[in-house]
Design a protein around this motif. Structure first.
Motif, PDB file in Angstrom:
ATOM      1  N   GLY A  31     -21.167  11.282 -27.815  1.00  0.00           N
ATOM      2  CA  GLY A  31     -22.562  11.046 -27.466  1.00  0.00           C
ATOM      3  C   GLY A  31     -23.476  12.107 -28.060  1.00  0.00           C
ATOM      4  N   ILE A  32     -24.748  11.792 -28.147  1.00  0.00           N
ATOM      5  CA  ILE A  32     -25.732  12.742 -28.668  1.00  0.00           C
ATOM      6  C   ILE A  32     -25.708  14.014 -27.809  1.00  0.00           C
ATOM      7  N   GLY A  33     -25.629  15.145 -28.462  1.00  0.00           N
ATOM      8  CA  GLY A  33     -25.603  16.416 -27.733  1.00  0.00           C
ATOM      9  C   GLY A  33     -24.226  16.822 -27.229  1.00  0.00           C
ATOM     10  N   ALA A  34     -23.190  16.014 -27.546  1.00  0.00           N
ATOM     11  CA  ALA A  34     -21.842  16.350 -27.058  1.00  0.00           C
ATOM     12  C   ALA A  34     -21.194  17.453 -27.891  1.00  0.00           C
ATOM     13  N   GLY A  35     -21.696  17.674 -29.119  1.00  0.00           N
ATOM     14  CA  GLY A  35     -21.134  18.734 -29.955  1.00  0.00           C
ATOM     15  C   GLY A  35     -20.206  18.235 -31.044  1.00  0.00           C
ATOM     16  N   ASP A  60     -16.327  14.874 -25.928  1.00  0.00           N
ATOM     17  CA  ASP A  60     -16.879  14.477 -24.630  1.00  0.00           C
ATOM     18  C   ASP A  60     -17.558  15.661 -23.943  1.00  0.00           C
ATOM     19  N   ALA A  61     -18.731  15.393 -23.392  1.00  0.00           N
ATOM     20  CA  ALA A  61     -19.421  16.400 -22.583  1.00  0.00           C
ATOM     21  C   ALA A  61     -20.116  15.675 -21.443  1.00  0.00           C
ATOM     22  N   SER A  62     -20.323  16.371 -20.348  1.00  0.00           N
ATOM     23  CA  SER A  62     -20.987  15.748 -19.210  1.00  0.00           C
ATOM     24  C   SER A  62     -22.443  15.445 -19.561  1.00  0.00           C
ATOM     25  N   PRO A  63     -23.050  14.431 -18.930  1.00  0.00           N
ATOM     26  CA  PRO A  63     -24.461  14.130 -19.186  1.00  0.00           C
ATOM     27  C   PRO A  63     -25.375  15.337 -18.966  1.00  0.00           C
ATOM     28  N   GLY A  64     -25.027  16.164 -18.001  1.00  0.00           N
ATOM     29  CA  GLY A  64     -25.836  17.357 -17.751  1.00  0.00           C
ATOM     30  C   GLY A  64     -25.797  18.323 -18.930  1.00  0.00           C
ATOM     31  N   THR A  65     -24.614  18.499 -19.513  1.00  0.00           N
ATOM     32  CA  THR A  65     -24.477  19.361 -20.691  1.00  0.00           C
ATOM     33  C   THR A  65     -25.233  18.780 -21.873  1.00  0.00           C
ATOM     34  N   GLN A  66     -25.087  17.455 -22.086  1.00  0.00           N
ATOM     35  CA  GLN A  66     -25.807  16.799 -23.184  1.00  0.00           C
ATOM     36  C   GLN A  66     -27.314  17.013 -23.038  1.00  0.00           C
ATOM     37  N   LEU A  67     -27.824  16.753 -21.846  1.00  0.00           N
ATOM     38  CA  LEU A  67     -29.268  16.858 -21.602  1.00  0.00           C
ATOM     39  C   LEU A  67     -29.755  18.281 -21.861  1.00  0.00           C
ATOM     40  N   LEU A  77     -31.784  23.142 -27.096  1.00  0.00           N
ATOM     41  CA  LEU A  77     -31.450  23.486 -28.481  1.00  0.00           C
ATOM     42  C   LEU A  77     -32.191  22.636 -29.507  1.00  0.00           C
ATOM     43  N   ARG A  78     -32.470  21.378 -29.169  1.00  0.00           N
ATOM     44  CA  ARG A  78     -33.136  20.504 -30.140  1.00  0.00           C
ATOM     45  C   ARG A  78     -34.614  20.314 -29.865  1.00  0.00           C
ATOM     46  N   SER A 130     -38.092  16.399 -25.411  1.00  0.00           N
ATOM     47  CA  SER A 130     -38.546  16.295 -24.032  1.00  0.00           C
ATOM     48  C   SER A 130     -37.406  15.705 -23.219  1.00  0.00           C
ATOM     49  N   GLU A 131     -37.406  15.981 -21.930  1.00  0.00           N
ATOM     50  CA  GLU A 131     -36.334  15.444 -21.090  1.00  0.00           C
ATOM     51  C   GLU A 131     -36.348  13.912 -21.113  1.00  0.00           C
ATOM     52  N   GLU A 132     -37.536  13.337 -21.129  1.00  0.00           N
ATOM     53  CA  GLU A 132     -37.662  11.871 -21.141  1.00  0.00           C
ATOM     54  C   GLU A 132     -37.050  11.279 -22.418  1.00  0.00           C
ATOM     55  N   ASP A 133     -37.371  11.896 -23.552  1.00  0.00           N
ATOM     56  CA  ASP A 133     -36.839  11.419 -24.831  1.00  0.00           C
ATOM     57  C   ASP A 133     -35.319  11.579 -24.869  1.00  0.00           C
TER      58      ASP A 133
END
Length: 203
Positions: A9-13, A131-138, A144-145, A148-151
């Motif tokens: 997922g996006i932001g999973a690394g 794999d990373a938790s949704p909290g880590t991804q957010l 880092l990127r 906005s939280e909404e985006d």
């Protein structure tokens, strides 16, 4: 040759994992990078995209105006499907060319963000899901990127669920961990991939 589909997922690394595997000897084929290459100025791909969407999707220098095109297609499933029908076959063809050019004993890692969503898992000998938790991804997307939280939440929601990705995985790399732990896990996975490449299962 062992073909590996790498996704997450996006932001999973996923990019960090692909970097670690390349450091250990993997041949990387990056679907996102190829998707940009096949619509560079002067390519047949860009000509077809312009034919489908009009010259207003071009920047002043003749390159593809990605934000403008994105705004156009992501709010319209039909237009997004049209774009994908143009770009995906070009990316697939270029990926095959690069794979065929790799050494016979290579571990070829295909970095494919939408592997799960597009049902591509059967194309690879091994599928790795970062794999990373949704909290880590957010947290990564916002901190880092600079999203906005909404985006960030919208981008995450548009992708396959964590469960759907894990369901197609042969290997899961947990990336809710510090970098040194991720490096150790990448070393383990690399050893596993090399072993599989040397001792392929019979068809």
């Amino acid at each position: 040759m062992l073909t590996v589909g790498l996704t997450g997922g996006i932001g999973a690394g996923k990019s960090e994992v692909s970097r670690l595997l390349v450091e250990r000897g993997a041949v990387l084929i990056d679907a996102d990078r190829i998707a940009r290459e096949v619509v560079e100025p002067g390519t047949p791909g860009l000509a077809v995209v312009v034919e489908a969407f009009g010259e207003e999707i071009l920047a002043e220098d003749g390159s593809l105006d990605r934000p403008r095109l994105g705004a156009l297609v992501f709010s319209d499933p039909e237009k997004l499907a049209t774009l994908n029908s143009i770009v995906h076959p070009l990316v697939g063809a270029r990926s095959r060319e690069l794979e065929e050019a790799a050494p016979e004993d290579a571990v070829v890692v295909h970095d494919v963000p939408l592997l799960t969503e597009n049902g591509l898992a059967p194309l690879y000998d091994v599928v790795i899901v970062v794999d990373a938790s949704p909290g880590t991804q957010l947290d990564r997307l916002v901190r880092l990127r600079g999203m906005s939280e909404e985006d960030a939440r919208a981008r995450m929601a548009a992708q396959a669920t964590r469960e759907q990705r894990r369901a197609v995985a042969d290997i899961v790399i947990d990336n809710d961990v510090p970098l040194d732990a991720l490096e150790r896990r990448a070393e383990e996975v690399w050893a596993d991939l090399v072993r599989r490449a040397r001792h392929p299962r019979p068809e």
